[in-house]
Design a protein around this motif. Structure first.
Motif, PDB file in Angstrom:
ATOM      1  N   ARG A   1       1.122  -1.047  -0.174  1.00  0.00           N
ATOM      2  CA  ARG A   1      -0.156   0.072  -0.029  1.00  0.00           C
ATOM      3  C   ARG A   1       0.880   1.211   0.111  1.00  0.00           C
TER       4      ARG A   1
ATOM      5  N   LYS B   1     -18.115   0.940   5.026  1.00  0.00           N
ATOM      6  CA  LYS B   1     -17.483   2.135   4.895  1.00  0.00           C
ATOM      7  C   LYS B   1     -17.420   2.801   6.368  1.00  0.00           C
TER       8      LYS B   1
ATOM      9  N   THR C   1     -14.327   1.329  -2.265  1.00  0.00           N
ATOM     10  CA  THR C   1     -14.893   2.215  -3.101  1.00  0.00           C
ATOM     11  C   THR C   1     -14.487   1.549  -4.531  1.00  0.00           C
TER      12      THR C   1
ATOM     13  N   LEU D   1      -6.140   3.082   6.661  1.00  0.00           N
ATOM     14  CA  LEU D   1      -7.544   3.285   6.254  1.00  0.00           C
ATOM     15  C   LEU D   1      -7.630   3.751   4.912  1.00  0.00           C
ATOM     16  N   GLN D   2      -6.702   4.656   4.254  1.00  0.00           N
ATOM     17  CA  GLN D   2      -6.800   5.169   2.921  1.00  0.00           C
ATOM     18  C   GLN D   2      -6.824   3.943   2.030  1.00  0.00           C
ATOM     19  N   SER D   3      -5.804   3.152   2.079  1.00  0.00           N
ATOM     20  CA  SER D   3      -5.784   1.785   1.344  1.00  0.00           C
ATOM     21  C   SER D   3      -7.214   1.115   1.423  1.00  0.00           C
TER      22      SER D   3
ATOM     23  N   ARG E   1     -14.587   3.121   9.028  1.00  0.00           N
ATOM     24  CA  ARG E   1     -13.940   4.417   9.912  1.00  0.00           C
ATOM     25  C   ARG E   1     -14.016   4.140  11.214  1.00  0.00           C
TER      26      ARG E   1
ATOM     27  N   MET F   1     -10.197   1.653   2.211  1.00  0.00           N
ATOM     28  CA  MET F   1     -11.187   2.553   2.017  1.00  0.00           C
ATOM     29  C   MET F   1     -11.317   2.487   0.214  1.00  0.00           C
ATOM     30  N   SER F   2      -9.906   2.519  -0.131  1.00  0.00           N
ATOM     31  CA  SER F   2      -9.846   2.631  -1.650  1.00  0.00           C
ATOM     32  C   SER F   2     -10.053   1.550  -2.322  1.00  0.00           C
TER      33      SER F   2
ATOM     34  N   GLY G   1      -0.668   4.561   0.794  1.00  0.00           N
ATOM     35  CA  GLY G   1      -1.317   5.423   1.776  1.00  0.00           C
ATOM     36  C   GLY G   1      -1.218   4.730   3.230  1.00  0.00           C
ATOM     37  N   SER G   2      -2.165   5.511   4.109  1.00  0.00           N
ATOM     38  CA  SER G   2      -2.514   5.010   5.303  1.00  0.00           C
ATOM     39  C   SER G   2      -3.169   3.555   5.344  1.00  0.00           C
TER      40      SER G   2
END
Length: 93
Positions: A46, A81, A59, A51-53, A85, A55-56, A48-49
């Protein structure tokens, strides 16, 4: 390259996460979120963080599935989602 091959290539060869098999078909949004969190935290691919990964990927799956998702499936993934979080927020406390 067809649309199916493009999305498979992104999932397999990009800096995406190694996901649990059939994670997006689980019935419980909390279990989907927990699985994505585990994958994100242990991934070395990954950018990003965690969480970012996570969530990506969620999505990306929702967008890729598009109109093939039922309203119930889409609602479950949108709830995942929120669960994702919340799981990461609880780690910050």
């Amino acid at each position: 390259m067809t649309k199916d091959k493009w999305s498979r290539d992104v999932t397999e060869n990009s800096d995406s996460l190694d996901l649990e098999e059939e994670v997006f078909t689980k019935d419980d949004p909390h279990e989907i979120a927990r699985s994505l969190k585990r994958s994100a935290e242990k991934s070395s691919r990954r950018k990003g963080s965690p969480l970012q990964s996570a969530m990506s990927m969620l999505t990306f799956y929702i967008n890729r599935a598009g109109d093939n998702l039922s309203d119930d499936e889409r609602d479950k993934l949108e709830q995942a989602k929120d669960e994702l979080r919340a799981l990461f927020d609880s780690d910050d406390e």
